[in-house]
Design a protein around this motif. Structure first.
Motif, PDB file in Angstrom:
ATOM      1  N   THR A   1    -107.990  16.920  21.981  1.00  0.00           N
ATOM      2  CA  THR A   1    -108.701  17.362  23.180  1.00  0.00           C
ATOM      3  C   THR A   1    -108.998  18.855  23.124  1.00  0.00           C
ATOM      4  O   THR A   1    -110.116  19.304  23.431  1.00  0.00           O
ATOM      5  CB  THR A   1    -107.868  17.035  24.433  1.00  0.00           C
ATOM      6  OG1 THR A   1    -107.669  15.624  24.518  1.00  0.00           O
ATOM      7  CG2 THR A   1    -108.573  17.525  25.691  1.00  0.00           C
ATOM      8  N   GLU A   2    -107.982  19.662  22.729  1.00  0.00           N
ATOM      9  CA  GLU A   2    -108.170  21.108  22.691  1.00  0.00           C
ATOM     10  C   GLU A   2    -109.191  21.515  21.629  1.00  0.00           C
ATOM     11  O   GLU A   2    -109.945  22.482  21.821  1.00  0.00           O
ATOM     12  CB  GLU A   2    -106.833  21.812  22.458  1.00  0.00           C
ATOM     13  CG  GLU A   2    -105.895  21.696  23.654  1.00  0.00           C
ATOM     14  CD  GLU A   2    -104.768  22.717  23.631  1.00  0.00           C
ATOM     15  OE1 GLU A   2    -104.666  23.474  22.638  1.00  0.00           O
ATOM     16  OE2 GLU A   2    -104.002  22.752  24.599  1.00  0.00           O
TER      17      GLU A   2
ATOM     18  N   GLY B   1    -111.805  19.738  20.703  1.00  0.00           N
ATOM     19  CA  GLY B   1    -113.101  19.458  21.306  1.00  0.00           C
ATOM     20  C   GLY B   1    -113.493  20.517  22.317  1.00  0.00           C
ATOM     21  O   GLY B   1    -114.649  20.962  22.354  1.00  0.00           O
ATOM     22  N   ASN B   2    -112.516  20.956  23.126  1.00  0.00           N
ATOM     23  CA  ASN B   2    -112.793  21.995  24.115  1.00  0.00           C
ATOM     24  C   ASN B   2    -113.193  23.304  23.448  1.00  0.00           C
ATOM     25  O   ASN B   2    -114.090  24.013  23.923  1.00  0.00           O
ATOM     26  CB  ASN B   2    -111.567  22.227  25.003  1.00  0.00           C
ATOM     27  CG  ASN B   2    -111.285  21.076  25.939  1.00  0.00           C
ATOM     28  OD1 ASN B   2    -112.166  20.261  26.217  1.00  0.00           O
ATOM     29  ND2 ASN B   2    -110.055  20.979  26.421  1.00  0.00           N
ATOM     30  N   PHE B   3    -112.531  23.619  22.342  1.00  0.00           N
ATOM     31  CA  PHE B   3    -112.850  24.868  21.650  1.00  0.00           C
ATOM     32  C   PHE B   3    -114.272  24.843  21.104  1.00  0.00           C
ATOM     33  O   PHE B   3    -115.027  25.815  21.243  1.00  0.00           O
ATOM     34  CB  PHE B   3    -111.859  25.120  20.517  1.00  0.00           C
ATOM     35  CG  PHE B   3    -112.165  26.359  19.721  1.00  0.00           C
ATOM     36  CD1 PHE B   3    -111.909  27.618  20.245  1.00  0.00           C
ATOM     37  CD2 PHE B   3    -112.732  26.268  18.456  1.00  0.00           C
ATOM     38  CE1 PHE B   3    -112.212  28.768  19.524  1.00  0.00           C
ATOM     39  CE2 PHE B   3    -113.040  27.413  17.732  1.00  0.00           C
ATOM     40  CZ  PHE B   3    -112.774  28.665  18.270  1.00  0.00           C
TER      41      PHE B   3
ATOM     42  N   ASP C   1    -116.683  23.078  22.233  1.00  0.00           N
ATOM     43  CA  ASP C   1    -117.647  23.005  23.339  1.00  0.00           C
ATOM     44  C   ASP C   1    -117.760  24.317  24.121  1.00  0.00           C
ATOM     45  O   ASP C   1    -118.866  24.729  24.515  1.00  0.00           O
ATOM     46  CB  ASP C   1    -117.253  21.886  24.308  1.00  0.00           C
ATOM     47  CG  ASP C   1    -117.444  20.499  23.714  1.00  0.00           C
ATOM     48  OD1 ASP C   1    -118.193  20.380  22.728  1.00  0.00           O
ATOM     49  OD2 ASP C   1    -116.828  19.550  24.236  1.00  0.00           O
ATOM     50  N   THR C   2    -116.606  24.966  24.363  1.00  0.00           N
ATOM     51  CA  THR C   2    -116.594  26.113  25.285  1.00  0.00           C
ATOM     52  C   THR C   2    -115.973  27.376  24.709  1.00  0.00           C
ATOM     53  O   THR C   2    -116.045  28.436  25.343  1.00  0.00           O
ATOM     54  CB  THR C   2    -115.820  25.748  26.569  1.00  0.00           C
ATOM     55  OG1 THR C   2    -114.431  25.572  26.240  1.00  0.00           O
ATOM     56  CG2 THR C   2    -116.362  24.475  27.195  1.00  0.00           C
TER      57      THR C   2
ATOM     58  N   ASP D   1    -112.762  27.723  24.386  1.00  0.00           N
ATOM     59  CA  ASP D   1    -111.416  27.822  24.962  1.00  0.00           C
ATOM     60  C   ASP D   1    -110.381  27.521  23.877  1.00  0.00           C
ATOM     61  O   ASP D   1    -110.385  26.442  23.293  1.00  0.00           O
ATOM     62  CB  ASP D   1    -111.280  26.824  26.116  1.00  0.00           C
ATOM     63  CG  ASP D   1    -109.922  26.883  26.792  1.00  0.00           C
ATOM     64  OD1 ASP D   1    -109.101  27.758  26.423  1.00  0.00           O
ATOM     65  OD2 ASP D   1    -109.671  26.042  27.676  1.00  0.00           O
TER      66      ASP D   1
ATOM     67  N   GLY E   1    -107.188  27.095  24.216  1.00  0.00           N
ATOM     68  CA  GLY E   1    -106.098  26.239  24.669  1.00  0.00           C
ATOM     69  C   GLY E   1    -104.882  27.030  25.118  1.00  0.00           C
ATOM     70  O   GLY E   1    -104.952  28.231  25.380  1.00  0.00           O
TER      71      GLY E   1
END
Length: 237
Positions: A38-39, A41-43, A45-46, A48, A50
């Motif tokens: 999940t982290e 994917g977030n990185f 995408d955005t 972030d 984590g």
């Protein structure tokens, strides 16, 4: 953990008690694989990065101590055990430390750490490695042992393993001992074990050097630290 694993020790153990913590999904590889997937994917995408485990203040206390330790040089060999997103090593690289290795048994964590290091333009070696595997640990130090081993929450997670928790903790301690060079430093950060409990658990293999105290909290008439950070060196055998 503060900013991560939940403190589950509470007041159930007496000081010095080296018993076990309740088993938790936080002690399983499946949990961390999913979390870092999940982290990652977030990185992408955005941007972030984590969680910063135990918060930036805990990380900064460790870095400040390292920078002030005369025995640790910019070229000293570091190993981050259970590095997660690698943020601690990224910050050390930005402070000028050049010999940095991070390991984690979650491939997602390693992929995230590598992506962050590339984005921050720092040179760090990250690799998948189970620190409870004697063969994988032995492969890490074929040329030389480590001057500094770091653990920010990994021993906590191992202590929550639903299977053979005590055996896993013993294996961890033995393997970390085998990795550390003579006179090297082992820095461990925990929210689930007190200072006294960690001293009991590590006393056979490690000599206590220093406590890096966190701000204390008072609740219900009791005062304590949210995070325990200790510095050890390997005992002579």
């Amino acid at each position: 953990m503060a900013d991560g694993l939940t403190n589950v020790s509470g007041n159930e153990m007496c000081e010095g008690d080296s018993g076990q913590l309740p088993a938790s999904k936080l002690g399983t590889k499946e949990f961390w694989d999913e979390a870092y997937s999940t982290e990652l994917g977030n990185f992408h995408d955005t941007g972030d990065v984590g969680e910063v485990w135990f918060g930036e203040s805990s990380m900064n206390r460790i870095i400040k101590w390292i920078k002030n330790c005369p025995d640790i040089r910019k070229i000293s060999l570091f190993l981050d055990l259970g590095c997660g997103n690698g943020i601690l090593l990224v910050n050390l690289a930005q402070c000028g430390y050049t010999n940095l290795i991070g390991v984690d048994y979650s491939e997602g964590a390693i992929n995230l750490a590598r992506s962050i290091a590339v984005a921050e333009q720092v040179s760090i070696r990250f690799q998948v490695c189970d620190i409870l595997s004697t063969s994988e640990i032995s492969a890490l130090c074929t040329d030389r042992k480590f001057d500094v081993c770091l653990d920010k929450g990994t021993y906590d997670a191992i202590s929550l393993n639903p299977e053979d928790t005590k055996g896993c903790r013993v294996k961890y301690i033995d393997n970390v001992f085998s990795l550390l060079a003579a006179g090297g430093r082992f820095i461990i950060c925990s929210c689930n074990w007190t200072k006294t409990e960690l001293l009991v658990q590590f006393k056979d293999k490690f000599e206590f050097l220093e406590d890096l105290p966190a701000p204390s909290l008072s609740f219900g008439g009791q005062t304590g630290n949210t995070v325990t950070t200790l510095v050890f060196t390997a005992r002579n055998t």
